[in-house]
Design an enzyme around this catalytic site. Structure first.
Site, mmCIF file in Angstrom:
data_model
loop_
_atom_site.group_PDB
_atom_site.id
_atom_site.type_symbol
_atom_site.label_atom_id
_atom_site.label_comp_id
_atom_site.label_asym_id
_atom_site.label_seq_id
_atom_site.Cartn_x
_atom_site.Cartn_y
_atom_site.Cartn_z
ATOM 1 N N ASP A 184 -72.997 -38.273 -4.334
ATOM 2 C CA ASP A 184 -71.578 -38.628 -4.173
ATOM 3 C C ASP A 184 -70.751 -37.421 -4.587
ATOM 4 O OD1 ASP A 184 -71.096 -41.686 -3.631
ATOM 5 O OD2 ASP A 184 -72.770 -41.612 -5.037
ATOM 6 N N LYS A 234 -67.080 -43.969 4.283
ATOM 7 C CA LYS A 234 -67.199 -45.205 3.500
ATOM 8 C C LYS A 234 -65.812 -45.735 3.120
ATOM 9 C CE LYS A 234 -67.927 -42.683 -0.871
ATOM 10 N NZ LYS A 234 -68.909 -42.276 -1.871
ATOM 11 N N HIS A 235 -65.662 -47.061 2.889
ATOM 12 C CA HIS A 235 -66.654 -48.123 2.756
ATOM 13 C C HIS A 235 -66.326 -49.164 3.813
ATOM 14 C CE1 HIS A 235 -65.971 -46.235 -1.203
ATOM 15 N NE2 HIS A 235 -67.243 -46.468 -1.467
ATOM 16 N N HIS A 262 -68.422 -53.058 -7.897
ATOM 17 C CA HIS A 262 -69.499 -52.814 -8.850
ATOM 18 C C HIS A 262 -69.674 -54.018 -9.779
ATOM 19 C CE1 HIS A 262 -68.503 -48.622 -7.751
ATOM 20 N NE2 HIS A 262 -69.752 -48.350 -8.059
ATOM 21 N N ARG A 279 -59.153 -41.584 -4.286
ATOM 22 C CA ARG A 279 -60.275 -41.251 -3.397
ATOM 23 C C ARG A 279 -59.868 -41.396 -1.930
ATOM 24 N NH1 ARG A 279 -64.800 -45.258 -5.245
ATOM 25 N NH2 ARG A 279 -66.158 -43.918 -3.991
ATOM 26 N N ASP A 285 -73.891 -49.344 0.310
ATOM 27 C CA ASP A 285 -73.493 -48.978 -1.038
ATOM 28 C C ASP A 285 -74.614 -49.442 -1.972
ATOM 29 O OD1 ASP A 285 -71.916 -47.949 -3.053
ATOM 30 O OD2 ASP A 285 -70.118 -49.064 -2.493
ATOM 31 N N ARG A 303 -70.212 -35.050 -8.709
ATOM 32 C CA ARG A 303 -71.466 -35.004 -9.459
ATOM 33 C C ARG A 303 -71.803 -33.555 -9.824
ATOM 34 N NH1 ARG A 303 -69.926 -39.613 -9.745
ATOM 35 N NH2 ARG A 303 -70.811 -41.344 -8.564
#
Length: 525
Positions: free
Chosen positions: A71, A171-172, A184, A141, A256, A79
């Site tokens: 990601d 995404k998403h 999440h 984002r 995901d 990351r």
């Protein structure tokens, strides 16, 4: 019960696993030899670009056509830059800049950084239209709240990223931008008619497909008129009907993370979620961050069992495996792209980083660069400046006390450093919790100095808003908003800076604009 070896291998070819640490554990390589599609890298796998290049080379020594995903969105979700913040601003800043060529160049640079470390699948860009100001998981984002603007930047991002040989993943699907809960943690519901979904949320996905995006990620969200009672990840109508047939997507559908409550919670377990996703039309199943061999084997066993009890056809499983193999073949890096810097050089302690003095952006401190990956710091700085908005004047804000409000972070972002501190020359910065801070405690620390307050999503904090406006009534105050902006404006402040993100590049742009980097402020020239 023993699994048929052929079925086990076929099931493994649909799975993206993960592993802890900076080196590859033996089981992770063994599963690749057995057919596993690949692994996703997370912050815990990343020390520096040279180490990541070595790690991906270890994975590829098991099998050359492995998918290695990450990601890396730039901005708040990074990351490679999780220890310092990203060298590039994220989508909100790029959307605010409104420069499609700039978006393409930033994503091409991100792709080049990933290719240099041997990563070939970027789980980006986020193409959700962020229509909910209080969206807890998308926010900065997103390129913005306008579907057409998001669609244009989506196409530019996909084109830029894939020009580096790294596969993009839009995404998403079918759109996470209107949610006010985090998938999440639970299964969000977007209860809107399909006509609104088509006009508001789908244009960016159509633009991604038109731009040739190699993969699309499904969302663990419920849209009753499309997905019924379950998430889009488990909906054949959403994945096969809407994405494949209506939008004409022929690439890989990636899920995901199945460990998320929006998937595993809805299905009852991660293995059952894997079967439901495959049956709906998904091809590549991202298990999540917390993975071991036992979990992978349990998922493979459940998939194999599902082919025997009618939940999943062999044909659907073969179709998914073939699509994943085709993506891996397309994204196999060249030898030059995966060549790691010499371990001997790193053992000897030789410094392969770019000297700060040679960094044309001026914010090289803390950004790891090696012979295998050199982030384009100047491009990141340029993009952050273009995406920033400055209201008011900094004339009365010389030599301030900088006050950073402590803020939480989403699971998608992780705990990444943010704020102006890396760019302050001789300016003092303190950190406070808005609910605990008082005007008296801050003014006592500031003395005669003006105050610059820095936060994320300040409009959501009554305590921060009240504190800002009380301080502004007493002395010169500047405010830096590094989260998703809103209509709120602090009363009485001298300057209000909106960075549209909290990356290292965004924070440098704000510090520079306020004259805090030790250079002449562009606002006071």
């Amino acid at each position: 019960m023993a699994i048929d070896p052929g079925l086990r291998r076929l099931a493994l070819r649909t799975l993206l696993a993960a592993f802890p640490g900076a080196t590859v554990p033996p089981w992770a390589g063994d599963l690749l030899l057995d057919g596993l599609a690949g692994h996703t890298l997370f912050g815990g796998n990343v020390v520096d670009p040279g180490q990541v290049a070595d790690l991906t080379a270890q994975l590829r020594s098991a099998r050359a056509d492995v998918l290695i995903a990450i990601d890396e969105e730039g901005g708040d979700v990074t990351r490679l830059g999780h220890r310092t913040g990203s060298a590039y601003p994220g989508n909100a800043a790029l959307g605010a800049a409104g420069n499609l060529d700039l978006t393409r160049r930033v994503y091409a640079a991100i792709g080049a950084d990933l290719a240099a470390t041997g990563i070939n699948l970027d789980l980006a860009p986020t193409v959700d239209v962020n229509t909910a100001d209080d969206n807890p998981i998308i926010g900065t984002r997103s390129f913005g709240a306008d579907p057409e603007l998001v669609a244009r930047h989506t196409a530019a991002a996909v084109t830029g990223l894939q020009s580096s040989g790294v596969a993009a993943c839009a995404k998403h699907f079918p759109g996470h931008g209107a949610t006010v809960t985090d998938s999440h943690l639970e299964l969000p519901t977007v209860d809107v008619p399909l006509s609104l979904l088509r006009s508001r949320d789908l244009p960016p996905f159509a633009a991604a497909v038109e731009a040739g995006v190699k993969s699309v990620m499904s969302a663990h969200i419920r849209v009753p008129q499309l997905t019924g009672d379950g998430p889009a990840t488990f909906s054949r109508t959403a994945l096969n009907g809407l994405l494949r047939h209506e939008l004409g997507f022929r690439g890989v559908i990636v899920t995901d993370a199945l460990e998320m409550r929006g998937a595993a919670g809805a299905a009852g377990s991660i293995p059952r979620a894997a079967v439901a996703a495959l049956a709906a039309g998904a091809d590549l199943l991202c298990i999540g961050a917390v993975v071991d061999r036992e979990l992978v084997e349990a998922i493979a066993a459940e998939i194999a069992a599902a082919t025997g009890d009618g939940r999943l056809s062999i044909g659907r499983l073969e179709d998914a495996a073939e699509r994943n193999a085709a993506l891996a073949t397309w994204s196999m890096p060249t030898t030059a792209a995966t060549a790691a810097s010499s371990p001997k050089d790193r053992r000897s302690g030789s410094d392969t980083s770019t000297p700060t003095g040679s960094d044309p952006s001026g914010f090289g401190a803390g950004v790891a660069t090696t012979e295998t990956a050199r982030p384009d710091l100047a491009l990141g700085a340029e993009a952050a400046r273009q995406g920033m908005r400055f209201e008011g004047s900094d004339d009365r804000l010389r030599n301030p006390l900088v006050v950073r409000f402590v803020a939480g972070y989403s699971i998608a972002e992780g705990k990444v450093p943010w704020g102006l501190a890396p760019h302050l020359a001789s300016t003092e910065e303190i950190e406070v919790v808005a609910a605990d801070a008082t005007v008296e405690s801050i003014t006592e620390r500031a003395g005669d100095r003006p105050i610059v307050l820095v936060g994320r999503r300040l409009h959501n904090s009554p305590a921060a808003r009240t504190l800002i406006e009380k301080l502004a009534a007493e002395r010169p105050v500047g405010v830096v908003e590094m989260g998703w902006p809103s209509a709120w404006r602090p009363a009485g402040v001298d300057a209000f800076v909106i960075t549209h993100g909290a990356s290292l590049a965004n924070s440098h742009a704000a510090a520079e604009a306020l004259g805090l980097t030790g250079r002449t402020s562009p606002r006071s020239a």
